[in-house]
Design a protein around this motif. Sequence first.
Motif, PDB file in Angstrom:
ATOM      1  N   ALA A  32       5.188  22.761  21.819  1.00  0.00           N
ATOM      2  CA  ALA A  32       5.454  21.756  22.852  1.00  0.00           C
ATOM      3  C   ALA A  32       4.150  21.293  23.492  1.00  0.00           C
ATOM      4  O   ALA A  32       3.928  20.101  23.706  1.00  0.00           O
ATOM      5  CB  ALA A  32       6.374  22.328  23.914  1.00  0.00           C
ATOM      6  N   LEU A  33       3.307  22.237  23.775  1.00  0.00           N
ATOM      7  CA  LEU A  33       2.031  21.896  24.405  1.00  0.00           C
ATOM      8  C   LEU A  33       1.206  20.985  23.509  1.00  0.00           C
ATOM      9  O   LEU A  33       0.625  19.984  23.955  1.00  0.00           O
ATOM     10  CB  LEU A  33       1.240  23.169  24.715  1.00  0.00           C
ATOM     11  N   VAL A  34       1.151  21.340  22.250  1.00  0.00           N
ATOM     12  CA  VAL A  34       0.399  20.515  21.294  1.00  0.00           C
ATOM     13  C   VAL A  34       0.969  19.100  21.310  1.00  0.00           C
ATOM     14  O   VAL A  34       0.230  18.117  21.433  1.00  0.00           O
ATOM     15  CB  VAL A  34       0.491  21.105  19.868  1.00  0.00           C
ATOM     16  N   VAL A  59      -3.954   7.238  13.932  1.00  0.00           N
ATOM     17  CA  VAL A  59      -4.219   7.848  15.236  1.00  0.00           C
ATOM     18  C   VAL A  59      -3.182   8.905  15.646  1.00  0.00           C
ATOM     19  O   VAL A  59      -3.534  10.022  16.018  1.00  0.00           O
ATOM     20  CB  VAL A  59      -4.312   6.762  16.322  1.00  0.00           C
ATOM     21  N   GLU A  60      -1.917   8.542  15.586  1.00  0.00           N
ATOM     22  CA  GLU A  60      -0.879   9.481  16.035  1.00  0.00           C
ATOM     23  C   GLU A  60      -1.020  10.844  15.361  1.00  0.00           C
ATOM     24  O   GLU A  60      -1.058  11.885  16.011  1.00  0.00           O
ATOM     25  CB  GLU A  60       0.530   8.927  15.738  1.00  0.00           C
ATOM     26  N   GLN A  61      -1.062  10.800  14.050  1.00  0.00           N
ATOM     27  CA  GLN A  61      -1.129  12.066  13.334  1.00  0.00           C
ATOM     28  C   GLN A  61      -2.476  12.757  13.511  1.00  0.00           C
ATOM     29  O   GLN A  61      -2.568  13.988  13.569  1.00  0.00           O
ATOM     30  CB  GLN A  61      -0.834  11.836  11.845  1.00  0.00           C
ATOM     31  N   ALA A  62      -3.521  11.947  13.595  1.00  0.00           N
ATOM     32  CA  ALA A  62      -4.858  12.521  13.773  1.00  0.00           C
ATOM     33  C   ALA A  62      -4.927  13.328  15.077  1.00  0.00           C
ATOM     34  O   ALA A  62      -5.445  14.453  15.105  1.00  0.00           O
ATOM     35  CB  ALA A  62      -5.909  11.420  13.772  1.00  0.00           C
ATOM     36  N   MET A  63      -4.393  12.743  16.152  1.00  0.00           N
ATOM     37  CA  MET A  63      -4.442  13.445  17.437  1.00  0.00           C
ATOM     38  C   MET A  63      -3.659  14.754  17.377  1.00  0.00           C
ATOM     39  O   MET A  63      -4.113  15.796  17.856  1.00  0.00           O
ATOM     40  CB  MET A  63      -3.879  12.550  18.557  1.00  0.00           C
ATOM     41  N   ARG A  64      -2.481  14.671  16.794  1.00  0.00           N
ATOM     42  CA  ARG A  64      -1.690  15.907  16.658  1.00  0.00           C
ATOM     43  C   ARG A  64      -2.480  16.957  15.901  1.00  0.00           C
ATOM     44  O   ARG A  64      -2.573  18.108  16.301  1.00  0.00           O
ATOM     45  CB  ARG A  64      -0.375  15.620  15.929  1.00  0.00           C
ATOM     46  N   LYS A  65      -3.035  16.539  14.821  1.00  0.00           N
ATOM     47  CA  LYS A  65      -3.817  17.468  13.988  1.00  0.00           C
ATOM     48  C   LYS A  65      -4.971  18.055  14.795  1.00  0.00           C
ATOM     49  O   LYS A  65      -5.216  19.258  14.782  1.00  0.00           O
ATOM     50  CB  LYS A  65      -4.366  16.715  12.766  1.00  0.00           C
ATOM     51  N   LEU A  66      -5.668  17.190  15.500  1.00  0.00           N
ATOM     52  CA  LEU A  66      -6.831  17.638  16.279  1.00  0.00           C
ATOM     53  C   LEU A  66      -6.466  18.702  17.313  1.00  0.00           C
ATOM     54  O   LEU A  66      -7.127  19.741  17.431  1.00  0.00           O
ATOM     55  CB  LEU A  66      -7.462  16.439  17.006  1.00  0.00           C
ATOM     56  N   VAL A  67      -5.430  18.420  18.047  1.00  0.00           N
ATOM     57  CA  VAL A  67      -5.013  19.386  19.066  1.00  0.00           C
ATOM     58  C   VAL A  67      -4.569  20.686  18.402  1.00  0.00           C
ATOM     59  O   VAL A  67      -4.941  21.789  18.826  1.00  0.00           O
ATOM     60  CB  VAL A  67      -3.879  18.818  19.933  1.00  0.00           C
ATOM     61  N   ALA A  68      -3.801  20.531  17.352  1.00  0.00           N
ATOM     62  CA  ALA A  68      -3.328  21.722  16.642  1.00  0.00           C
ATOM     63  C   ALA A  68      -4.497  22.554  16.140  1.00  0.00           C
ATOM     64  O   ALA A  68      -4.514  23.796  16.255  1.00  0.00           O
ATOM     65  CB  ALA A  68      -2.424  21.312  15.480  1.00  0.00           C
TER      66      ALA A  68
END
Lengths: 208, 208, 208, 208
Positions: free
Chosen positions: D193-195, D95-104
């Motif tokens: 930062a926003l991501v 989840v953690e990395q997935a969300m980061r990836k998604l936003v990015a």
Amino acid sequence: MARKLLTKPRKTASQERSRATVGALLEATARILVKEGFDKASTNRIAEVAGVSVGSLYQYFPGKEALVAAVIERHRQEILQTVRSELAKAWTLPVEQAMRKLVAVAVKAHRVDPRLHHVLTEQIPRVGRLETLETFGRENFALFRTYLESRRDELRVDDLELASFVCVTTIEAVTHNAVLHHSKLLTDARMDALVEETACLLIRYLKG
Amino acid sequence: MARKLLTKPRKTASQERSRATVGALLEATARILVKEGFDKASTNRIAEVAGVSVGSLYQYFPGKEALVAAVIERHRQEILQTVRSELAKAWTLPVEQAMRKLVAVAVKAHRVDPRLHHVLTEQIPRVGRLETLETFGRENFALFRTYLESRRDELRVDDLELASFVCVTTIEAVTHNAVLHHSKLLTDARMDALVEETACLLIRYLKG
Amino acid sequence: MARKLLTKPRKTASQERSRATVGALLEATARILVKEGFDKASTNRIAEVAGVSVGSLYQYFPGKEALVAAVIERHRQEILQTVRSELAKAWTLPVEQAMRKLVAVAVKAHRVDPRLHHVLTEQIPRVGRLETLETFGRENFALFRTYLESRRDELRVDDLELASFVCVTTIEAVTHNAVLHHSKLLTDARMDALVEETACLLIRYLKG
Amino acid sequence: MARKLLTKPRKTASQERSRATVGALLEATARILVKEGFDKASTNRIAEVAGVSVGSLYQYFPGKEALVAAVIERHRQEILQTVRSELAKAWTLPVEQAMRKLVAVAVKAHRVDPRLHHVLTEQIPRVGRLETLETFGRENFALFRTYLESRRDELRVDDLELASFVCVTTIEAVTHNAVLHHSKLLTDARMDALVEETACLLIRYLKG
DNA sequence: TATGAATGAGTATTCATTCAT
DNA sequence: TATGAATGAATACTCATTCAT
């Protein structure tokens, strides 16, 4: 009923009011024509400037044309008032002085309200053939011709019809142009010179 | 078969079509101006009379003013074409003949299309100061003045500025009025007489 | 008789008529915007639907944009009226309750007239930068930020600027989307759940 | 007949030309949309900018809407191309990395051609309901939901439907807003930062 | 009689679309 | 197939005039 009693004195009052309203409308029309041109002179605008309702405008004038016509007529009257007596005098003068007087009078006439005169002559011909407000129109043409006839002996010209046409046209055009387009010429001195010059033109043409 | 020889390049065909459209539009504009006046000359009406769609009108002219301007320009060109060469000749002539020529040329110019000329001068001034189509405008004024200067010795007048103004105005006004308002005068004989008379007026004024 | 007591001053009568006309125009504009979209909202159409002449439309609004702007303003006022008092209260609440209140208020605001709100936000941006009717625009952004600052101690976030941006954007987007695109979600129960969920999202983010 | 022989080779040539024409048209449309707005994007103007005749435009597109639709589609494809592979990877991440990836990825998508994206989202909805070009629309919603289900055990949220809606809406709105309205935020650092912040928001919400 | 809100035909202008070449 | 001239319905806006109050 109670009203009846009030009618008489009021009537006078309202007649005055009428006159005032009509005056305001003519004034407003003239002002707008001069300051904003024919196209901006809508009935609503005129009424507004006159401080009167459109309804009232139509109470006193059947339409826009009538209003403009009234302004023209009023202007013509003002000119006539200015000119009439002086013109009468010219009648008895010898050619030289008559011509000078005529030109001088024409200038005077054009100076009554040059800006209004300008609009009236340049922008108005559209108003249903409100036949030209020429200061020296057909009417003046006839008058001039009659004058020439009365002085026939002194003149070198034969065809008085033709001569009248040429002279009247010249007087009108020179004074009109002088007043309108060449405001630089309008120092009084220059103006006097112009009058003299034009009179001279006419005199030399008519006499020997 | 219909393709024939393919002689004419496509472009030419369309260019001709364009030219025809533009021509029709100008023609229609002129016709309406003459027959119905400036105010009736709406873009839709012009297009209709031209047998063309409004859209086409706007393809070739950015607006109504441009159309009228084009009509004016076209008329000016026609006049210029009529006048130019003759004017050149006048330059070298002695005063008497020069004046006759000048007046004659002015008449000729006004006769190119008198009705159109009338509308163009009387009803148009609104079109963004489409500087007066005066046959003898500022330009002619300057020319005339120069001519007078070249003949200064022969003249009795002093102030050439003033004299030019009077003369040019007179020529313009007389011919304009003659052609427009007095179509009765327009028998050729009468017209010649008018020319002679006006020339005489000028000559007597300028010379002794 | 018909004159009765002359109780009502004339002016009032006309003013009411005016108000009615203006009202009808705004109503018609809103209705057309909602039912047919911005592009179908021509001035003639609006006037027709309002049961009023185009002329009247232009008596009260200088143009189409002004009309739409008035509809927007009216809608904004309605929203503000709905929101204002409640927002004031949130100011003093602890974070948990403040967030719930904020989201609830945003939903409420979007529900004032969702279809109109939709058109106004999605189709209008063209109207000369009629700056966005975002329920939480720049203004609210500043307010929110100030609130966060007043609670800084309780928060786990550092960069309040960034946090405010994220939060405000989220509230606006979730409520907007919920109300507009997902009318299926709009059972009150679902809606409450959504409010709770969004509030929770914010709280967990802001606090620990 | 003679033509037949020329057909085949030419065809290829003309196919290339076709492609070029279509490309030029799309390019021109996009450029005009971005630089002058939807309202200035008339078919004639587009053809002109594309260096092609209007006739040709209609050879390749049945109308204006189709053209705009094609521009939208093209833009979508560009985004997809950018996003697709990265999105696939996210699928398998915690989840953690997935969300980061998604936003990015969402940010990346919005950055493909921000100006065009802006016009397309803000001014286009009018084009016959060209249903929203949302980078994370219904499609993404379904995908996201499926992902959440696959990680259900790790999550603290119950209602995955609701959670998906909230998350997807948030991602879309934050990235969209960030890219469009807040170009000040767009230093790479700020963006990172926003991501991070947004991902954090999501993670804290989804997990504990 | 005065008012001014309402009217609506009229005007300039645009633009998607067609079609002869 | 490409061209671009031609089309005309549609749109925003004006203004002389009417009429209920």
